[in-house]
Motif scaffolding. Sequence first.
Motif, PDB file in Angstrom:
ATOM      1  N   ARG A   1       0.851  -1.188   0.000  1.00 48.48           N
ATOM      2  CA  ARG A   1       0.000   0.000   0.000  1.00 48.48           C
ATOM      3  C   ARG A   1       0.887   1.238   0.000  1.00 48.48           C
ATOM      4  O   ARG A   1       2.080   1.164   0.315  1.00 48.48           O
ATOM      5  CB  ARG A   1      -0.933   0.028   1.211  1.00 48.48           C
ATOM      6  CG  ARG A   1      -0.200   0.174   2.530  1.00 48.48           C
ATOM      7  CD  ARG A   1      -1.150   0.036   3.724  1.00 48.48           C
ATOM      8  NE  ARG A   1      -2.089   1.135   3.763  1.00 48.48           N
ATOM      9  CZ  ARG A   1      -1.864   2.288   4.366  1.00 48.48           C
ATOM     10  NH1 ARG A   1      -0.682   2.517   4.963  1.00 48.48           N
ATOM     11  NH2 ARG A   1      -2.772   3.241   4.386  1.00 48.48           N
TER      12      ARG A   1
ATOM     13  N   PRO B   1      -7.812  -0.183   1.160  1.00 48.15           N
ATOM     14  CA  PRO B   1      -7.283  -1.472   1.619  1.00 48.15           C
ATOM     15  C   PRO B   1      -6.029  -1.851   0.845  1.00 48.15           C
ATOM     16  O   PRO B   1      -5.839  -1.465  -0.314  1.00 48.15           O
ATOM     17  CB  PRO B   1      -8.437  -2.449   1.354  1.00 48.15           C
ATOM     18  CG  PRO B   1      -9.294  -1.776   0.321  1.00 48.15           C
ATOM     19  CD  PRO B   1      -9.169  -0.312   0.570  1.00 48.15           C
ATOM     20  N   SER B   2      -5.157  -2.617   1.485  1.00 48.87           N
ATOM     21  CA  SER B   2      -3.893  -3.017   0.874  1.00 48.87           C
ATOM     22  C   SER B   2      -4.134  -4.015  -0.251  1.00 48.87           C
ATOM     23  O   SER B   2      -5.081  -4.813  -0.225  1.00 48.87           O
ATOM     24  CB  SER B   2      -2.974  -3.642   1.925  1.00 48.87           C
ATOM     25  OG  SER B   2      -2.694  -2.730   2.966  1.00 48.87           O
TER      26      SER B   2
END
Length: 504
Positions: free
Chosen positions: A253, A260-261
């Motif tokens: 990220r 969200p990653s």
Amino acid sequence: QDPVVRPLRDLDYETLQTMVQDIPLWVKYPDYERIDWMNKFICDMWPFLDKAMCKIIRGVAKPICDQYVGKYGIESIEFGNLTLGALPPTLQGIKVYEMREKELVIEPVIRWASIANVTVDVKVHSFKLSAQLLDLHVMLTPRVTLKPLVPSFPCFASLCVSLMEKPHVDFGLKLLGGDVMAIPGLYRFIQEQISKQIAILYHWPKVIEVPILDGASGATKKPVGVLNVKVIRAMNLPKMDLLGKSDPYVKLRLSGERLPSKKTSVKMSNLNPEWNEHFRLVVKDPETQVLELQMFDWEKVKMHDKMGVQVIPLRLLTPYESKLFTLDLLRSMNPNDQQNKKNRGKLVVELTFDPFREENSTSPLISDGEGNISLKRDVPDGGGVLLVSVENAEDVEGKRHTNPYAVVLFRGEKRETKVIRKARDPRWNEEFQFVVDEAPMDEKIHIEIRSRRRRLLPFRTQESLGHVNINLVDVVNNGRINEKYHLINSRNGKLQLEIKWNTV
């Protein structure tokens, strides 16, 4: 002496004509608002505002005057008297514009009949010369724009000011005790020159912009490009399982993002996994953002174990050039952590930063043969980022409950806004990003307004309040649209959207 107060209806035509300029705008124009409460506030605060502003004027003027001391025989430049008088400025009316953009536009009309008294004493070769400014009268019609509106106090990033009309400035000036403005022809010449010079600097469309929020706040950051990440392989990873193996995967990220990653696939029982998987992340500030990489060991039951972390500053990248990184995994990013000395393996990634293309201001004009002219925008091949900003909705109503939230569907990806409970006119101001490999010329985006109720039973917890399908061809051709749409399957519901297309 107190003025004679008479109703307007008792005045004759000639007297009324001479007073037209003095009548407040809220009397003549219905779109101007009367704000006596603001004038009352300024009047009560004026004795303190006068002293505060005079203190600022002295502080700003002192270093400027000091530059001339010692030159041309000047021994000192000082203020004798400095007061803005007992009469404060008056707002004769204010107009507020409703804008579809994320900005607020107001136009106040300011009138100030000041009894200011400013005296500047200049000592030249032991002779004292005095200049006195008296009775300053000013009338301005500025346009004040607060933009863009952001969710960080004071809720706007910059303040833009321009004058909609030439200002009216009148004052008295005395030199050596004589009234300079009484010289024939000089009064009108000086007045016209002052109005002209102020208009050259600030008359619309020229604007003076005052930044309020700096870039560090993060509120003003806009996407500037795309980061292409290729997670290639890892080597010599530690053994995390009892059987001497690990099940690694990578999460990545960008710093400063709430998204969200991204995650790679899991490589089961492998200490030297190879992924060769590609990811695309939207970059807002390549000078300060970093790519955060985390290695985890997948577990079926318990929480996944962290195997190591590492970061890559984006400022190390050159636009459009790929760069290979072989990273030593660390336990944490704390430089004083003694556990970082332990070997945790290596991670190999390849990064490429592709900035967005700048808009071409010399795009050709095309005609449809019926006198309608439009701007032709070249649509380059390749991918880009689709930015969908869900602003607000109006007159949405459910049959059983009205707790609206918006659902955005595009190319199989689903994004949702927060739920606004018990609201028929919800406001979200949420933006979603979709990174695509090619321009969505022949595609649509589906946006639906739904209502959600918290219930223990599974049925009748959600209902649709209306939806809209938008063709993206206009977004790609124009680069941006900002429209209010009528919701399908809704009686009066409307949805305000802003959609942008940025190419790389």
